[in-house]
Scaffold this active site. Sequence first.
Site, PDB file in Angstrom:
ATOM      1  N   LYS A  57     -35.346   0.412  80.502  1.00 32.57           N
ATOM      2  CA  LYS A  57     -35.165   1.309  79.361  1.00 32.57           C
ATOM      3  C   LYS A  57     -36.045   0.833  78.205  1.00 32.57           C
ATOM      4  O   LYS A  57     -36.183  -0.384  77.993  1.00 32.57           O
ATOM      5  CB  LYS A  57     -33.683   1.263  78.944  1.00 32.57           C
ATOM      6  CG  LYS A  57     -33.259   2.290  77.913  1.00 32.57           C
ATOM      7  CD  LYS A  57     -31.757   2.171  77.623  1.00 32.57           C
ATOM      8  CE  LYS A  57     -31.257   3.276  76.713  1.00 32.57           C
ATOM      9  NZ  LYS A  57     -29.801   3.186  76.457  1.00 32.57           N
ATOM     10  N   SER A  59     -27.489   7.770  76.864  1.00 33.80           N
ATOM     11  CA  SER A  59     -28.845   7.711  76.388  1.00 33.80           C
ATOM     12  C   SER A  59     -29.841   7.175  77.427  1.00 33.80           C
ATOM     13  O   SER A  59     -31.038   7.418  77.310  1.00 33.80           O
ATOM     14  CB  SER A  59     -28.916   6.810  75.159  1.00 33.80           C
ATOM     15  OG  SER A  59     -28.578   5.481  75.507  1.00 33.80           O
ATOM     16  N   SER A  76     -23.624   5.090  77.867  1.00 32.95           N
ATOM     17  CA  SER A  76     -25.054   5.373  78.039  1.00 32.95           C
ATOM     18  C   SER A  76     -25.668   4.940  79.358  1.00 32.95           C
ATOM     19  O   SER A  76     -26.805   5.306  79.656  1.00 32.95           O
ATOM     20  CB  SER A  76     -25.858   4.739  76.897  1.00 32.95           C
ATOM     21  OG  SER A  76     -25.822   5.568  75.773  1.00 32.95           O
TER      22      SER A  76
END
Lengths: 487, 490
Positions: free
Chosen positions: B80, B155, B179
């Site tokens: 990420k 996310s 997330s």
Amino acid sequence: MEGKLLKYETVIGLEVHAQLKTKSKIFCGSDASFGGNPNEHTCTIDLGLPGVLPVLNKKVVESSIKLGLAVGAKISENCRFARKHYFYPDLPKGYQISQYESPICEGGEISFLTKNNENIIIRLTRIHMEEDAGKLIHDDESLKNLGSLVDFNRAGVPLLEIVSEPELRSPEDAELYARKLRTLVRYLDICDGNMQEGSLRCDANISLRKLGENSFGSKVEIKNVNSFRSLRKALEYEELRQSEMLDDEQLISQETRLWDESSGVTRNMRTKEYAHDYRYFPDPDLVPLEINQEWIEEIKKTLPELPDAKRERFVNNYQLPLYDSEVLTSENALAHYFEKTVEYFELKDVKLASNWIMGDILGLLNERKILIEECPITPSYLAEMIALIIDGTISGKIAKEVFSEMAKSGKNPKKIIEEKGLRQISDLDSLEEIVIKILNENTDEVREYKDGKHKLLGFFVGQVMKETQGKANPKTLQKILEEQLSK
Amino acid sequence: MQELLSFSILELGKRLKNRSLSSEEVTKAYLERIKETDEKIHAYLSILEDDAINAAQIADKGFKKNNISSPLQGIPIAIKDLLCMKGTKTTAGSKILENFISPYDATVVSKLKNAGTVILGKLNMDEFAMGSSCEHSAFGPTHNPWNLEHVPGGSSGGSAASVAAYSCIASLGSDTGGSIRQPAACCGVVGMKPTYGRVSRYGLIAFASSLDQIGPLTRNVEDCAVILSAISGHDLKDSTSSKKKVPNYLKTIDRGIKGMKIGIPDEYFVDGMDPEIKQATNDAIKTMETLGGEIIRISLPHTKYALPIYYIIAPAEASSNLSRYDGVRYGMRKESESEYGSLFGMYSASRDNGFGKEVKRRIMLGTYALSSGYYDAYYTKALKTRTLVCEDFQKAFTKVDLILSATTPTPAFKIGEKLNDPLSMYLSDILTIPCNIAGLPGISIQNGITSSGLPIGLQLIGKPFDEEGVLKGAYAFEKETKFYLKSSSL
């Protein structure tokens, strides 16, 4: 001014920031020492890069516990760090890691002696740990119009904030309190106490109230004082300004004012309406700090003899006046110097050593702007010189000459006396010879003396001293003169 | 799609070890696959082609010399873009960090590098991890591989979508309120949020420090265990990381759930839950029972407060954590004169241009909650209520070993559907947030596909630091149901 001030009571509280002498910064491994090229002492953490986390430096906690123990504060078993938010370019994260609701130390007290030997005790509110900010360097020619630059070397250097209760009642006391605090942190060897370099910083809150009143007036915070003297002067200025305003029945507004050293006045920096909302909250990156009794006990063992205890010991063991003891113990190194000097002295001679140290030695340090550790005259040489005064080898007056020679060359006092022929003339025969010579040269004065003008004795002493270049033993001389003149 | 892309970490590991495959050819295949899929799903923000091939070659040299440092050697994964990686752009999905190149590695990144992992690139995400759809990325949304019109969740949307699209074998995400688990559910992959403190947060760009935790997204539970073992452990650089020993999660994973007590909280069958998800969850309960689990109905009465607590605490911490993006030292700077002068003009212009709408909304919420006069009413109260939610779990875990629920109340929604309705967007995390509030380990695993072809997630929550228990339960379920074998047609 005096008259006006009689109507009001001054209320002062101090917030002192002491920069700790740790090797590394409070939350990272960067060098915490003063100086360095701009931004040389920085890393990802103190620059507040994305993703970094603070890790507490244990030495900072130890220093805090030391000071806490020294002032008799309650040391929290469980304290926290909090974030204090404001935007400024010298603050990398947009918040300062400080302590808010649970500081490491609460309570405790600091006492100091006034000029009249009155011992005043000021209670402390709290002591807390926090990180320092960086420094802005504003545009000047050397920056070639680059605008303002930031040096983060100081960002993250550990600070202790020591907050007093509003119990100080005069600018003079405020100065004495601050000086005493400096003495303490230097004894503990946790801060070098240098106000000019900013390792000790002082903000003062001051308000006035009518005598006899219980509630406080609006307080004004004074910032930017860079010496003990300017602390006192700023407070004196503010005391007068506020008393005049009160006399004119003006309202004093709560504000922060900056001390302007060059013009000797305080100026408004910001008023209450513009006070920051710092939005304190516990820092989630740092776990609550647990301090167990064992750790505290361990640190307690490392504490040196503290200034008040030392002062008491000087009074009791050396039978020195309180004032002497206070001066001699104001610095640990000075007290050590004194004790080294008098190590082999008889008790009756100790006061003489104290006089020499408080007068001549401190004078010398002051003149040369050096520390006692850098004094060219070693305690053992000073002791030797004083011993020579005591055994009559030299007079006090000659000793001054020997002293200044020692200060210049660092030589052994005996050697100086030999080389310069400063040995005192104490033997009766040689002195008698000189006295007779002087009396013969001043027959008029001898007559007048014998007619009853006895204060001429001083004149004869002076003449003999002149003749002997001050080396005549004053006691012996007096005796011979009196004998000869009564013939 | 080439067959070698379908191998799990363990399968690929075997082939690398016996050198029937080289890391370089696998890595190249993945880089190829990224190019092919990313046109459609936009999972990657940066592709580290040269670095990846280089790392693969080094790994291969190791295999040649029989120098094998870990089961992750030569395995191509992606991370990420909230994780700092030295010399690479680390944007957090934000314009304000668009050109920020990290000068250091996050602890998890250096652990992966030391393990010989090949890092293919950095994955898209909602800006600063604030969002549940990946639509709040400053660099455009990621699309769900199962249906390109739908969001991948967020996310960590890029992290989930890339694993689902086979454009990496596994990825790292971060989970503050769901997330990792919510996008894993949306994309039909495995996603695990470890116990708070299990994995070092050093180098993870902070959203909400007391809730953030890094974790793996993988195609199956075993792979998840392998990565979790590699990234867990105490870190001197993160004071909130735990000193508890890290077990080898793979070792105990297949011990089954016979006799394990599985709690079903009534409160997690929320109003408005998609009927197919409800059905799938009930089916999962039955499966667990047939596997030998003892099903126990439990109550977590303070669940309803989890979302409001979260939306006080997370924005409060975020408002503070994001203060450092001020245009002074790095990141976007915009000069402007304002009534407060050029300095404050610069601050507000930089932050106004650099931050997106959702981030600004949360900064405002958080700043408000921490303001004097409101602090006690909001922040202090949220902390107190947080304790109640934690106590609910503590009580429950005296009776059960695991808690089972759906991961999300609905499958992945359409892109744009909830963009202008933040409250309804926030509700998609309602089942995942309590786990963060209490700092517990939670996993989302595949629980079938809806009639419209979107994945369904099943969540298992464990006791603090009982990742082993969670993985055991998850592994038993996936072995029985084999839902994990289904993949998108992309």
